[in-house]
Design an enzyme around this catalytic site. Sequence first.
Site, PDB file in Angstrom:
ATOM      1  N   LYS A  88      29.997-127.302 -62.661  1.00  0.00           N
ATOM      2  CA  LYS A  88      31.223-127.025 -63.430  1.00  0.00           C
ATOM      3  C   LYS A  88      31.962-125.781 -62.960  1.00  0.00           C
ATOM      4  CE  LYS A  88      29.900-130.255 -66.363  1.00  0.00           C
ATOM      5  NZ  LYS A  88      28.625-130.405 -65.623  1.00  0.00           N
TER       6      LYS A  88
ATOM      7  N   THR B 109      51.755-119.237 -28.336  1.00  0.00           N
ATOM      8  CA  THR B 109      50.370-119.692 -28.186  1.00  0.00           C
ATOM      9  C   THR B 109      49.592-118.422 -27.859  1.00  0.00           C
ATOM     10  OG1 THR B 109      50.631-120.113 -25.820  1.00  0.00           O
ATOM     11  CG2 THR B 109      51.033-121.983 -27.282  1.00  0.00           C
ATOM     12  N   HIS B 110      48.363-118.339 -28.312  1.00  0.00           N
ATOM     13  CA  HIS B 110      47.560-117.111 -28.143  1.00  0.00           C
ATOM     14  C   HIS B 110      48.263-115.896 -28.748  1.00  0.00           C
ATOM     15  CE1 HIS B 110      45.343-119.506 -25.099  1.00  0.00           C
ATOM     16  NE2 HIS B 110      46.566-119.912 -24.764  1.00  0.00           N
TER      17      HIS B 110
ATOM     18  N   LYS C 218      56.182 -98.100 -48.702  1.00  0.00           N
ATOM     19  CA  LYS C 218      55.538 -99.395 -48.446  1.00  0.00           C
ATOM     20  C   LYS C 218      56.036-100.522 -49.335  1.00  0.00           C
ATOM     21  CE  LYS C 218      51.695 -99.695 -46.362  1.00  0.00           C
ATOM     22  NZ  LYS C 218      51.411-100.408 -45.141  1.00  0.00           N
TER      23      LYS C 218
ATOM     24  N   GLU D  47      48.536-112.052 -48.866  1.00  0.00           N
ATOM     25  CA  GLU D  47      47.182-111.555 -48.572  1.00  0.00           C
ATOM     26  C   GLU D  47      46.162-112.078 -49.586  1.00  0.00           C
ATOM     27  OE1 GLU D  47      47.407-107.188 -46.875  1.00  0.00           O
ATOM     28  OE2 GLU D  47      48.949-107.498 -48.380  1.00  0.00           O
TER      29      GLU D  47
ATOM     30  N   SER E  96      52.673 -99.285 -52.536  1.00  0.00           N
ATOM     31  CA  SER E  96      51.461 -98.508 -52.344  1.00  0.00           C
ATOM     32  C   SER E  96      51.492 -97.330 -53.302  1.00  0.00           C
ATOM     33  CB  SER E  96      51.411 -98.001 -50.898  1.00  0.00           C
ATOM     34  OG  SER E  96      50.595 -96.844 -50.814  1.00  0.00           O
TER      35      SER E  96
ATOM     36  N   GLN F   4      24.567-129.375 -63.911  1.00  0.00           N
ATOM     37  CA  GLN F   4      25.364-128.545 -64.805  1.00  0.00           C
ATOM     38  C   GLN F   4      26.053-127.414 -64.024  1.00  0.00           C
ATOM     39  OE1 GLN F   4      23.948-127.804 -68.848  1.00  0.00           O
ATOM     40  NE2 GLN F   4      23.899-125.633 -68.360  1.00  0.00           N
TER      41      GLN F   4
HETATM   42  N1  ARG Z   1      25.584-129.893 -69.735  1.00  0.00           N
HETATM   43  C1  ARG Z   1      25.043-130.996 -68.989  1.00  0.00           C
HETATM   44  C2  ARG Z   1      25.696-131.096 -67.619  1.00  0.00           C
HETATM   45  O1  ARG Z   1      26.679-130.455 -67.399  1.00  0.00           O
HETATM   46  C3  ARG Z   1      25.274-132.255 -69.746  1.00  0.00           C
HETATM   47  C4  ARG Z   1      24.270-133.293 -69.509  1.00  0.00           C
HETATM   48  C5  ARG Z   1      22.966-132.867 -70.037  1.00  0.00           C
HETATM   49  N2  ARG Z   1      22.017-133.922 -69.984  1.00  0.00           N
HETATM   50  C6  ARG Z   1      20.731-133.710 -70.251  1.00  0.00           C
HETATM   51  N3  ARG Z   1      19.961-134.711 -70.205  1.00  0.00           N
HETATM   52  N4  ARG Z   1      20.280-132.527 -70.557  1.00  0.00           N
HETATM   53  O2  ARG Z   1      25.262-131.800 -66.743  1.00  0.00           O
END
Ligand code: ARG
Length: 476
Positions: free
Chosen positions: A343, A173-174, A301, A308, A295, A340
């Site tokens: 993503k 601990t610590h 090393k 890491e 290294s 959008q």
């Molecule tokens: N590329 C858009 C997204 O990832 C798709 C939907 C686009 N819809 C629109 N009404 N422009 O959300």
Amino acid sequence: MASSKNSISAKSTLSKAPSAKPWGGRFTEPTNELVEAFTESISFDARLYKQDIQGSIAHSKMLAKIGVISDQEANSIETGLLDIRAQIDAGEFEWSTQLEDVHMNIEARLTDAIGEAGKKLHTGRSRNDQVATDIRLYMRQASDDVIALIKALQENLLASASNEVKTILAGFTHLQVAQPISLAHHLLAWNEMLERDVERLEDCRKRINVMPLGSAALAGTSFPLDRDMTCELLEFDRPSRNSLDSVSDRDFLIEFAAASSVIMMHLSRMCEEIILWASESYKFIDIGDAFCAGSSIMPQKKNPDIAEIVRGKSGRVIGNLQALLVIMKGQPLAYNRDNQEDKEPIFDTVDTVARSLQVFAAMIPSITFNRDIMYQSALKGYATATDLAEYLVRLDVPFRDAHEIVGGTVRYAIEQGKSLSDLSLTELQSFGTMIKQDVYDVLTLEGSVNSRSHFGGTAPARVSEALDAAKQRLSW
Ligand code: ARG
């Protein structure tokens, strides 16, 4: 409704828009080049192509069932889409930024390939419910994949733990020596973290697996869609209840990113221990050469780079969670193009967590534990001082007094340069007359570990049971 013959041909009856865009009809100018480059998402959403095609096939089958398109049109859509999928699989599909995203690229190619029927596919649908469906299908698979990777790591951990039930090291601990523990108990603590990580993902998956398709742009559609049918075809648990919510919220991605952040935080903690344990000062473990790096200047090393880098990668996953929260927080209902931006952080999260789990799991069996060094280190730090206090309590000394007595004993031992078990009985008795010869049973590391034999404790007998139970729970 189902007829391909009386459909209006856009080519013959409408004037051509100055853009190849499927939405170009009301525009009089082509899209500015900078705008096109800025707004495209095909460079990162192309990876949704399988889900996009799967969703479109289900949608067209349903449109045929409700009589909006003919069976023949649905068949030709399906064949066309499967053909496109094969082209993409083979790397033969040319994506166009002009067509913005994965949805319009595939739809435009479909229409090129099969003609009129292709133009009917988007009936009763919007890219807003389409993209929400695609990303949910994608994340459902990603959740299952990450769960499987965690379980593979658990399997390796439990295999290592099986050989180390009786291996004793200092528990900290610590980061100071605290009490002796079984090494398998320590590895099982890691396993507990991973087990909760699986539970979190399984729970998150329930909210991912809800079908937005049929919500259209935001308000639903005037076509009598059979959403139960598409739901069944796409193996969702249920259709979503509210069209506005379905196309707009990305909380399920935020949850996944949060669960992933916790996974990375756990991996990072394990990595931190592996890095310490592999260091010259500890020497508790050796990591296999195949999982280390050297290294370029210091020939001696051997660095724990995997651990890491995994520790470092936790930063980007936690950052992705932050990004997704901020992307969502200012959005009014319903869909906004901000979404959008979900993503790249979520794809990066899936990739980073998956690759980290994979390499970390592969490294585990390469680790050898230096049992003797671990044992020696546990002997050093007065790790059995609590055991001596508890021995006194069993002889009716109140715990606070026992604590005080042992504190004095440890101070004396430090001055003498001895460990507690090196002190003679006379020396020990000068701190407490009630101390007897049997005190040495609790002052050894084995005696200490064996005595912690309640459920959840570190006694090898309990650890062995805990290990069996963990293996049982893991069966997959
Ligand atoms: N590329 C858009 C997204 O990832 C798709 C939907 C686009 N819809 C629109 N009404 N422009 O959300």
